[in-house]
Design an enzyme around this catalytic site. Structure first.
Site, PDB file in Angstrom:
ATOM      1  N   ALA A   1     -19.724 -13.055  13.244  1.00  0.00           N
ATOM      2  CA  ALA A   1     -20.599 -14.025  14.218  1.00  0.00           C
ATOM      3  C   ALA A   1     -21.476 -13.318  14.786  1.00  0.00           C
ATOM      4  CB  ALA A   1     -19.283 -14.790  14.947  1.00  0.00           C
ATOM      5  N   LYS A   2     -22.518 -13.867  15.171  1.00  0.00           N
ATOM      6  CA  LYS A   2     -23.709 -13.165  16.320  1.00  0.00           C
ATOM      7  C   LYS A   2     -23.238 -13.748  17.587  1.00  0.00           C
ATOM      8  CE  LYS A   2     -28.450 -12.088  16.778  1.00  0.00           C
ATOM      9  NZ  LYS A   2     -28.331 -10.844  16.987  1.00  0.00           N
ATOM     10  N   ALA A   3     -21.962 -13.227  18.021  1.00  0.00           N
ATOM     11  CA  ALA A   3     -21.113 -13.719  19.223  1.00  0.00           C
ATOM     12  C   ALA A   3     -22.028 -13.200  20.315  1.00  0.00           C
ATOM     13  CB  ALA A   3     -19.754 -13.506  19.115  1.00  0.00           C
TER      14      ALA A   3
END
Ligand code: PMP
Length: 305
Positions: free
Chosen positions: A157-159
């Site tokens: 995830a590009k969290a």
């Protein structure tokens, strides 16, 4: 950055840049659960074009899925929002930042019952690690901070929350006089930069860490894999050790912001001849040919604005 002319797409509408505001009790601001993308539009002969727009939007929706956030827009609407933002701001080339976050309806760790929002902003942004770095290569250090283990904050995830780790590593590197950091995974193998994937070239073979090292599945990483194939270079995904970097012929970073940035020094040890390597330069050239619309094979990766 808040005080500018221009438009930002916010929850379905283009609003004035200065009015694109949220409340201080926004859930994501307190607990860090949100996801974003970094996308670029490039100048081409046919006007501005967004590079791999659909792939970035897909990753944004996958990031939200991993974080159990239900984005209240379709992927098509989010693609269209990005086109509209580039158009509305009359940008020839730019960086785009879509972000999805949890609203201000309630606090407490549980986001259940809260609202999910999405915005897209865009602005002109040159070479992320400097124009000189693109030519000569940059100096990096191995961070004293470890990259997230794959079962901590979810590395695919590009969290938003993953970037505290990135900020710590990048700040330490800059304070120590370097241009950027390389993070190792929890087992001590090379993972990635604070906002970039990493590639290593040794004896004509191209290596990059496999994703079990906690690196993001970069879209530029994937683009470079296609380029290497076109150039007849073998790409191997494997565990890479810190000292393999020291004795590599060439090392470079990839990323939407960083594009293809050569690395000339790691921990004060010169890589190869201590300048941009010849294969890195070839890959860089091929990359800019693709993004600027000069390679018809990849025309399908460009969305005209
Ligand atoms: N790793 C991290 C941690 C990043 O922030 C980025 C930038 N999105 C990348 C790798 C490169 O990904 P991409 O090529 O898709 O921009």
């Amino acid at each position: 950055m808040a005080d500018r002319d221009g438009k930002i797409w916010m929850d379905g509408q283009l609003v004035d840049w200065r009015d694109a505001k949220i409340h201080v009790l926004t859930h994501t601001l307190h607990y860090g659960c949100g996801a974003f993308e970094g996308v670029r539009a490039y100048k081409t002969e046919q006007g501005p074009a967004i590079f791999r727009l659909e792939d970035h939007t897909k990753r944004l929706f996958n990031s939200a899925k991993i974080l159990r956030m239900q984005i209240p827009f379709t992927q098509e609407a989010v693609n269209q929002a990005q086109v509209e933002v580039v158009r509305a701001n009359k940008l020839e080339s730019c960086y785009l930042r879509p972000l999805t976050w949890i609203g201000d309806r309630k606090l407490g760790v549980s986001p259940k019952g809260n609202t999910i929002h999405l915005m897209v902003a865009a602005w002109a942004w040159g070479a992320y690690l400097g124009e000189e770095g693109m030519q000569r290569g940059i100096r990096v250090k191995i961070s004293s901070f470890t990259r997230h283990h794959v079962n901590i904050t979810m590395s695919q995830a590009k969290a938003v929350s993953n970037y505290t780790n990135s900020i710590l590593a990048n700040t330490e590197a800059l304070d120590d006089g370097y241009d950027e950091a390389i993070l190792l995974d929890a087992s001590g193998f090379v993972s990635e930069g604070s906002g970039e994937n990493i590639f290593v070239i040794k004896d004509g073979v191209v290596y990059t860490p496999d994703l079990s090292a906690g690196a993001l599945n970069g879209i530029t990483r994937n683009t470079v894999m296609h380029i290497c194939k076109d150039l007849g270079l073998e790409v191997v995904q494997k565990r890479i050790t810190r000292d393999e970097l020291y004795i590599a012929d060439e090392v470079f970073f990839t990323g939407t912001a960083a594009e293809v940035t050569p690395i000339r020094e790691v921990d004060r040890i010169e890589i190869g001849a201590g300048s941009r390597g010849p294969l890195t330069e070839k890959i860089q050239q091929a990359f800019f040919d693709i993004v600027n619309g000069r390679n018809p094979k990849y025309a399908h990766w460009l969305t005209r604005v």
